[in-house]
Scaffold this motif. Structure first.
Motif, PDB file in Angstrom:
ATOM      1  N   VAL A  11       0.740  -1.155   0.084  1.00 17.55           N
ATOM      2  CA  VAL A  11      -0.142   0.026   0.131  1.00 17.55           C
ATOM      3  C   VAL A  11       0.978   1.145   0.040  1.00 17.55           C
ATOM      4  O   VAL A  11       2.090   1.176   0.513  1.00 17.55           O
ATOM      5  CB  VAL A  11      -0.862  -0.159   1.229  1.00 17.55           C
ATOM      6  CG1 VAL A  11      -1.943  -1.195   1.280  1.00 17.55           C
ATOM      7  CG2 VAL A  11      -0.108  -0.046   2.552  1.00 17.55           C
ATOM      8  N   SER A  13       0.361   5.700   0.488  1.00 17.34           N
ATOM      9  CA  SER A  13      -0.564   6.747   0.686  1.00 17.34           C
ATOM     10  C   SER A  13       0.037   7.866  -0.240  1.00 17.34           C
ATOM     11  O   SER A  13       1.115   7.668  -0.653  1.00 17.34           O
ATOM     12  CB  SER A  13      -0.517   7.047   2.172  1.00 17.34           C
ATOM     13  OG  SER A  13       1.065   7.276   2.534  1.00 17.34           O
ATOM     14  N   VAL A  45      -4.619   5.391   3.366  1.00 14.77           N
ATOM     15  CA  VAL A  45      -5.120   4.030   3.110  1.00 14.77           C
ATOM     16  C   VAL A  45      -5.520   3.478   4.340  1.00 14.77           C
ATOM     17  O   VAL A  45      -4.816   3.284   5.295  1.00 14.77           O
ATOM     18  CB  VAL A  45      -4.063   3.138   2.573  1.00 14.77           C
ATOM     19  CG1 VAL A  45      -4.507   1.638   2.218  1.00 14.77           C
ATOM     20  CG2 VAL A  45      -3.162   3.590   1.185  1.00 14.77           C
ATOM     21  N   HIS A  65      -2.014  -1.190  -3.842  1.00 16.73           N
ATOM     22  CA  HIS A  65      -2.965  -0.342  -3.773  1.00 16.73           C
ATOM     23  C   HIS A  65      -2.491   1.160  -3.288  1.00 16.73           C
ATOM     24  O   HIS A  65      -1.677   1.330  -2.421  1.00 16.73           O
ATOM     25  CB  HIS A  65      -3.928  -0.704  -2.548  1.00 16.73           C
ATOM     26  CG  HIS A  65      -4.680  -1.996  -2.867  1.00 16.73           C
ATOM     27  ND1 HIS A  65      -5.791  -1.952  -3.484  1.00 16.73           N
ATOM     28  CD2 HIS A  65      -4.168  -3.246  -2.488  1.00 16.73           C
ATOM     29  CE1 HIS A  65      -5.958  -3.580  -3.566  1.00 16.73           C
ATOM     30  NE2 HIS A  65      -5.064  -4.170  -3.141  1.00 16.73           N
TER      31      HIS A  65
END
Length: 338
Positions: A11, A13, A45, A65
């Protein structure tokens, strides 16, 4: 749909937007001064529990992501737009860990629970922010802060009231399919249940509980043999354990002892959970033998362990089992309340 209970994903941000160096230039406004706006905050996130999900399958194929970066500051003291957040929806009961350190970051247990896993970077200040009595025309602005990049592990631990404990072919799948609308695979070979199954068991319109049919355990499961670790991870959060032991087993007491030993070797706290023993497959006995069974084997089990003879195939003893399980679940939840 395939059941997936652990995945590793990356992930990121969003970065904060940069501040702007700009000057106010308007007709009839001499010496307008600095007018550069601040950058927007980068998106964060989050992991959020969604009661409509029961597997982490989506993350098996989508492992990256990224949240949106914040927009740069604008002219006329306008702040840049914040970046959009990313919300990763997971089943309730999901634990989030840092993949690099193994440390637990948190968990989402109930529908709507949300955990921040990567915070967006703050936006940089524009030159208008730095104007002061001693610095009337600052010619600098801040860059935005970088976002966070992390590798995290999502680990699902099922939330069920009753967890079925037993060796392969003990009759667990047949039992949960008889008591609920769940449809686990049933066959006469080991490890029929490769993936956990949840079933809602109803006593009436107002009384019910959730039962989990889990992969069969084998000896040394706590060392990772068979499907043991997956089994043991899911049973941690159940309120009540139901040991399913077929009366066709060579030694009923020894089977019970082995199952308890595997639980204790994995996590000692599991030994303190309320539990019952279902003596399954009693349809192979004559009716008079069924009635005497609890008395015959009672000496082989601890006095405080309820024994319930059942046959899921022949629908014998199931109503009594449901009532007693519900009572145990209710008592366990009452004790757990603060």
């Amino acid at each position: 749909m395939k059941f997936v209970d652990q995945v590793e994903i990356k992930v990121r941000s969003g970065d904060g937007g940069r501040g702007l160096v700009s000057w106010r230039r308007e007709k009839f406004v001499p010496k307008g001064g600095p007018a550069g706006g601040n950058g927007g905050t980068g998106g964060s996130v989050y992991v959020e529990a969604d009661e409509n999900l029961y597997t982490l399958l989506d993350f098996r194929y989508n492992k990256h992501h990224e949240a949106e970066d914040g927009a740069p500051g604008g002219k006329f003291n306008k702040t840049g737009a914040d970046g959009d957040d990313v919300v990763l929806r997971v089943p309730p009961g999901t634990v989030i860990r840092n993949a690099d350190t193994g440390a637990q970051m948190g968990e989402v247990l109930n529908d709507g629970d949300r955990l921040l896993v990567a915070e967006g970077g703050r936006g940089g200040k524009g030159n208008a922010f730095f104007k002061s009595s001693t610095n009337q025309a600052p010619r600098f602005a801040q860059p935005g802060e970088d976002g966070e990049t992390k590798t995290i592990v999502l680990e699902l631990k099922l939330l069920a009231d009753v967890g079925l404990v037993g060796f392969p072919n003990a009759g667990k799948s047949t039992l949960v399919s008889s008591l609920s609308a769940a449809t686990p695979e049933v066959a006469d070979y080991p490890f029929t249940t490769l993936n956990p199954q949840l079933g809602m068991v109803y006593l009436n319109d107002f009384e019910s509980f959730v039962m989990a049919d889990l992969p069969g355990i084998i000896e040394d499961a706590h060392e990772g043999k068979g499907l043991g670790l997956r089994f043991l991870r899911h049973i941690e959060r159940t309120s009540v354990l139901l040991f399913v032991i077929p009366i066709t087993a060579t030694d009923l007491a020894a089977t019970y002892t082995k199952l308890r030993r595997e639980l204790g070797a994995y996590e000692a706290a599991l030994l303190h959970k309320p539990h019952m023993v279902a003596l399954s497959k009693i349809d192979v006995l004559a009716p008079d033998e069924r009635a005497l069974l609890p008395d015959i084997v009672a000496d082989d089990f601890p006095d405080d362990v309820p024994l319930v003879p059942i046959s899921a195939v022949a629908q014998l003893g199931l109503d009594d089992l449901k009532r007693r399980l519900y009572r145990h679940v209710k008592e366990a939840k009452d004790v757990a309340l603060p």
